[in-house]
Design an enzyme around this catalytic site. Structure first.
Site, PDB file in Angstrom:
ATOM      1  N   ASP A 109       0.788  -1.240   0.000  1.00 44.52           N
ATOM      2  CA  ASP A 109       0.000   0.000   0.000  1.00 44.52           C
ATOM      3  C   ASP A 109       0.818   1.288   0.000  1.00 44.52           C
ATOM      4  O   ASP A 109       0.256   2.380  -0.129  1.00 44.52           O
ATOM      5  CB  ASP A 109      -0.969   0.013   1.205  1.00 44.52           C
ATOM      6  CG  ASP A 109      -0.264  -0.206   2.551  1.00 44.52           C
ATOM      7  OD1 ASP A 109       0.872   0.283   2.737  1.00 44.52           O
ATOM      8  OD2 ASP A 109      -0.869  -0.864   3.423  1.00 44.52           O
ATOM      9  N   HIS A 126       6.434  -7.979  -1.170  1.00 50.99           N
ATOM     10  CA  HIS A 126       5.325  -8.405  -2.034  1.00 50.99           C
ATOM     11  C   HIS A 126       5.019  -7.377  -3.118  1.00 50.99           C
ATOM     12  O   HIS A 126       3.981  -7.470  -3.770  1.00 50.99           O
ATOM     13  CB  HIS A 126       4.071  -8.689  -1.197  1.00 50.99           C
ATOM     14  CG  HIS A 126       4.201  -9.929  -0.349  1.00 50.99           C
ATOM     15  ND1 HIS A 126       3.327 -10.262   0.657  1.00 50.99           N
ATOM     16  CD2 HIS A 126       5.127 -10.934  -0.373  1.00 50.99           C
ATOM     17  CE1 HIS A 126       3.706 -11.404   1.226  1.00 50.99           C
ATOM     18  NE2 HIS A 126       4.794 -11.824   0.623  1.00 50.99           N
TER      19      HIS A 126
END
Ligand code: OAD
Length: 269
Positions: A109, A126
């Protein structure tokens, strides 16, 4: 908390890296849905999908624009979110410890970066929801998803005009989100595998926050660090496998990351 602080203080007195390992729970208080929480579900046509079914190379090969729609929706949520006290506490710890500190995050994010964690010590294992790369792998390079690409509201397909921007700037093939999918493997160039393993093997203290312990590299981090004699702390609102390991080490804290991380960092700096 006192016992955890004591164990962390002893670990800090020994040489070695201080690693923070974060997961979706750290951004929950910023309003970003966790991966395995109920809000993560997604509907395509009459089908309801779990994120684990969509975050795969297999799903992308069968329905690339549906997978893109889901990521563009999530990217919009991430843009609306603001870093919370947990993110900011890790920036303070980084500033206090300098090169001795490293932050390993499963979150895509961007909130750690927006809070101020420096790129040099931030390892996004990730990927990053703001980046894309060539789906045909013509280059390992990553590209920013053009800012003109809007958030996709739930249930709305990606418009043709928007699709035109989601192509590799080098070869023109379709682009894909720069995120690690469930049916893919970690590597160094894209996901910092070797760097993170090396940091873990040299750690004296690992503070884990907001993860359900369901992915492979975080397990390697904890195992390598434990082999080195590192103290392990887990912060989570729920019991989880890392909490069990931490309970046998420096301790498990059952509290929201936005409260526990600032309190811990304040006590240790
Ligand atoms: P999950 O959604 O699996 O787990 C979130 C964890 O955060 C749970 O253990 C919650 O109990 C905890 N939690 C929720 N709110 C919290 C709070 N305020 N404070 C502390 N803890 C809280 O998310 P991850 O473990 O990050 O990867 O999932 C790991 C990876 O699974 C994701 O990065 C995703 C997926 O594979 C990719 O998409 C590549």
């Amino acid at each position: 908390m006192d016992a955890v602080i004591e164990a962390c203080t002893a670990a800090l007195a020994r040489p070695g890296t201080v690693l923070a390992l974060t997961g979706a729970g750290v951004s929950a208080e910023s309003g970003v849905p966790t991966f395995r929480g109920k809000e993560g579900h997604w509907t395509i046509g009459a089908e309801e999908y779990h994120p684990q079914e969509l975050a795969t190379h297999d799903a992308f090969s069968r329905m690339p624009w549906d997978v893109w729609a889901w990521y563009l929706y999530r990217r919009g949520l991430c843009h609306e979110a603001e870093p919370n006290p947990a993110h900011r506490a890790l920036v303070e710890w980084d500033a206090a410890l300098g090169d001795r500190f490293a932050l390993v995050t499963q979150n895509v994010d961007g909130l750690h970066r927006r809070a101020g964690s420096p790129d040099a010590r931030l390892h996004e294992i990730h990927g990053d929801i703001d980046l894309m790369r060539c789906a045909r792998d013509c280059t390992p390079e990553r590209f920013e998803i053009p800012p003109i690409v809007p958030a996709t509201p739930k249930g709305v397909p990606v418009a043709e005009a928007v699709r035109a921007h989601l192509h590799c700037p080098k070869c023109g093939a379709m682009a894909r989100p720069h995120v690690l999918w469930f049916d893919e493997s970690y590597d160094e160039p894209r996901y910092h595998l070797d760097t993170v393993r090396r940091l873990a093997a040299g750690a004296t203290l690992v503070v884990i926050a907001g993860t359900s312990a369901k992915t492979n590299l975080p397990w390697q981090v904890v195992a390598l660090a434990a082999q080195n004699g590192a103290a392990i702390v887990d912060i989570n609102v729920e019991p989880n496998p890392f909490g069990e390991i931490a309970a046998e080490s420096a301790g498990a804290i059952r509290a929201p990351a936005g409260e526990a991380l600032p309190a811990l960092v304040r006590a240790l700096t």
